[in-house]
Design an enzyme around this catalytic site. Structure first.
Site, PDB file in Angstrom:
ATOM      1  CE  LYS A   1      39.839   4.818 125.976  1.00 21.99           C
ATOM      2  NZ  LYS A   1      41.140   5.341 126.462  1.00 21.99           N
ATOM      3  CB  SER A   2      44.303  -0.206 123.936  1.00 24.79           C
ATOM      4  OG  SER A   2      44.017   0.243 125.235  1.00 24.79           O
TER       5      SER A   2
ATOM      6  N   GLY B   1      45.522   9.964 127.532  1.00 21.97           N
ATOM      7  CA  GLY B   1      46.842   9.626 128.063  1.00 21.97           C
ATOM      8  C   GLY B   1      47.610   8.731 127.117  1.00 21.97           C
TER       9      GLY B   1
ATOM     10  NE  ARG C   1      45.830  10.329 133.214  1.00 22.79           N
ATOM     11  CZ  ARG C   1      45.365   9.418 132.369  1.00 22.79           C
ATOM     12  NH1 ARG C   1      44.589   9.781 131.364  1.00 22.79           N
ATOM     13  NH2 ARG C   1      45.683   8.152 132.525  1.00 22.79           N
TER      14      ARG C   1
ATOM     15  CB  SER D   1      52.062   1.843 132.997  1.00 23.12           C
ATOM     16  OG  SER D   1      51.762   2.685 131.909  1.00 23.12           O
TER      17      SER D   1
ATOM     18  CG  ASP E   1      41.197   1.311 131.650  1.00 26.44           C
ATOM     19  OD1 ASP E   1      41.765   2.025 132.496  1.00 26.44           O
ATOM     20  OD2 ASP E   1      41.628   1.171 130.494  1.00 26.44           O
TER      21      ASP E   1
ATOM     22  CE  LYS F   1      44.797   3.771 134.973  1.00 25.97           C
ATOM     23  NZ  LYS F   1      45.718   3.495 133.860  1.00 25.97           N
TER      24      LYS F   1
ATOM     25  NE  ARG G   1      38.859   6.170 135.650  1.00 29.98           N
ATOM     26  CZ  ARG G   1      39.209   5.700 134.462  1.00 29.98           C
ATOM     27  NH1 ARG G   1      39.827   4.529 134.363  1.00 29.98           N
ATOM     28  NH2 ARG G   1      38.944   6.392 133.374  1.00 29.98           N
TER      29      ARG G   1
HETATM   30  C1  S3P Z   1      46.130   1.990 128.062  1.00 30.51           C
HETATM   31  C2  S3P Z   1      46.772   1.571 129.186  1.00 30.51           C
HETATM   32  C3  S3P Z   1      46.244   1.756 130.538  1.00 30.51           C
HETATM   33  C4  S3P Z   1      44.768   2.067 130.533  1.00 30.51           C
HETATM   34  C5  S3P Z   1      44.410   3.094 129.503  1.00 30.51           C
HETATM   35  C6  S3P Z   1      44.815   2.631 128.114  1.00 30.51           C
HETATM   36  C7  S3P Z   1      46.775   1.770 126.755  1.00 30.51           C
HETATM   37  O1  S3P Z   1      46.917   2.830 131.154  1.00 30.51           O
HETATM   38  O2  S3P Z   1      44.336   2.487 131.801  1.00 30.51           O
HETATM   39  O3  S3P Z   1      43.024   3.346 129.516  1.00 30.51           O
HETATM   40  O4  S3P Z   1      46.103   1.911 125.707  1.00 30.51           O
HETATM   41  O5  S3P Z   1      47.968   1.460 126.730  1.00 30.51           O
HETATM   42  P1  S3P Z   1      48.326   2.613 131.910  1.00 30.51           P
HETATM   43  O6  S3P Z   1      49.279   2.102 130.937  1.00 30.51           O
HETATM   44  O7  S3P Z   1      48.717   3.967 132.399  1.00 30.51           O
HETATM   45  O8  S3P Z   1      48.030   1.662 133.023  1.00 30.51           O
END
Ligand code: S3P
Length: 426
Positions: free
Chosen positions: A20-21, A92, A120, A165, A313, A340, A344
């Protein structure tokens, strides 16, 4: 509504959907590149589709057919002003990373999302962007989306981030593409580094040293072919299922094993989990491997410190494993879990209790006294995809039936989750 009962055993092979990222980043950085970026293994889940729709609104031509995406990049300065409010849905990553890009554009924009997104915290990106001379404000003044952004000339900064983060780090680095002078971010612990890897792959001048990542402005990004590995956060559910259900043995193909993401593997092994990496492929910017997982008898462990961002996650799933493991599992230093898609810490401990587990909620994690037999229950997902999937797996080893009323929320990150789970039980 999904109803799940005890599983016999899981066997067979599976390729989980793309990361996903990395899928989000392939669209964002492809849009800012010159020429065509072709991504293979794209995750066509609701979150990543939100990112595509935001960039289409800014004039980017994107073709998406299942897991193949072709992005006709417009270069760093080719985005067009959106004609309406950008909608990030539940994502997010979309809001926070795009805000960094939007802050440096020669137009104004507004970005928001669903009810969860509007709760958030966005102060964590408003702060550093404001230090970079950006004009960004929470429309309701509550530190959350909708965010109103008036693009303008940015100034490079060195940002000492209070949270580990990747969304904050990436937001600042992406704004750094448009800033005068260098931009760097130092984090308290290393978060996922997909943005740095992909920026470098597309030609940006990015360096990483310890907990600091830096970017020089003015680099040109050039479109490339991107191979997106399977999402280890999605693989996590089947890893856990195979470990828990006696007699299981499964092979998960082409899973991303970037060390800033793969803490779950380390923890599962520390709990006694039998996981073998096969066919490791480190030829591209993101390493991947096949994972062979066999059912194992698990014992408790401590999950803390710099490991936390590498499995953030996966903590709901790991907490479930802790409840089935012999002895005590402690999760600490994980207060981020509270902000999140749902809180959670609250949702995992509440649902584990419903299934009969012995869990104590703490400010920054949980203490789980494992080994009590769990029973089926009705799961309250709070529309959080990771809660729905983690407890679908919990149900496979519990006595009786578990009901998950809002199971559809898995479409956020894994539309075929239940079909894939079924295929391993055939
Ligand atoms: C993500 C970073 C994480 C993760 C999210 C995806 C990303 O969040 O929990 O599901 O794609 O950069 P944080 O950066 O807020 O920890």
């Amino acid at each position: 509504m999904m109803k799940i009962t005890k599983a016999k055993k899981l066997t067979g092979e599976l390729t989980v959907p793309g990361d996903k990222s990395i899928s989000h980043r392939s669209v964002m950085l492809g849009a800012l590149s010159e020429g065509i970026t072709e991504a293979e293994g794209f995750l066509a889940g609701a979150d990543c589709l939100s990112t595509i729709s935001c960039f289409r609104q800014m004039g980017i031509d994107i073709l998406q057919e299942g897991s193949r995406v072709v992005i006709h990049g417009a270069g760093l300065h080719g985005l067009k002003a959106p004609s309406k409010i950008l909608d990030a849905g539940n994502s997010g990553t979309t809001v926070r990373l795009m805000s960094g890009i939007l802050a440096g554009q020669p137009f104004s924009s507004e970005i928001t999302g669903d009810a969860s997104i509007q709760k958030r915290p966005m102060g964590r990106i408003i702060d550093p962007l404001t230090k970079m001379n950006a004009s960004i404000a929470s429309a309701k003044g509550n530190g959350c989306a909708p965010l109103k952004i008036q693009g303008q000339k940015l100034q490079g900064i060195h940002f000492l981030s209070p949270v580990a983060s990747a969304q904050v780090k990436s937001c600042v680095l992406l704004a750094g593409l448009y800033a005068e002078g260098n931009t760097s971010v130092t984090e308290p612990a290393l978060s996922r580094d997909h943005t740095e890897r992909m920026l470098r792959y597309l030609g940006a001048s990015v360096s990483s040293s310890g907990l600091t990542a830096s970017i020089e402005p003015g680099s040109r990004l050039i479109g490339q072919k991107i191979r997106i590995p399977g999402d280890i956060s999605s693989a996590a559910y089947f890893i856990a299922a195979a470990l828990l259900v006696p007699g299981s043995e499964i092979l998960l193909k082409n899973v991303g094993i970037n060390p800033t993401r793969s803490g779950m593997l380390e923890v599962c092994r520390a709990m006694g989990g039998n996981i073998t990496l096969l066919n490791e492929d480190c030829s591209g910017p993101e390493p991947m491997a096949d994972l062979l997982v066999k059912s194992s008898s698990l014992h408790g462990t401590v999950i803390e410190g710099s490991l936390i961002p590498t499995l953030i996650d996966e903590l709901p799933m790991l907490a479930v494993l802790g409840a089935y493991a012999q002895g005590t599992t402690v999760i600490r230093d994980a207060a981020e879990l509270k902000v999140k898609e749902s809180d959670r810490i609250a949702s995992v401990s509440e649902n584990l209790k419903r299934m009969g587990a012995d869990v104590i909620r703490t400010e920054d994690g949980m203490i789980i006294h494992g080994g009590k037999p769990l029973h089926g229950a009705t799961i309250e997902t709070g529309l959080d995809h990771r809660i729905a999937m983690s407890f679908s797996i919990a149900a496979l080893a519990a006595e009786g039936e578990t009901e998950i009323p809002e199971a559809d929320c898995v479409t956020i990150s894994y539309p075929e989750f239940f079909e894939d789970l079924k295929s391993l039980q055939a």
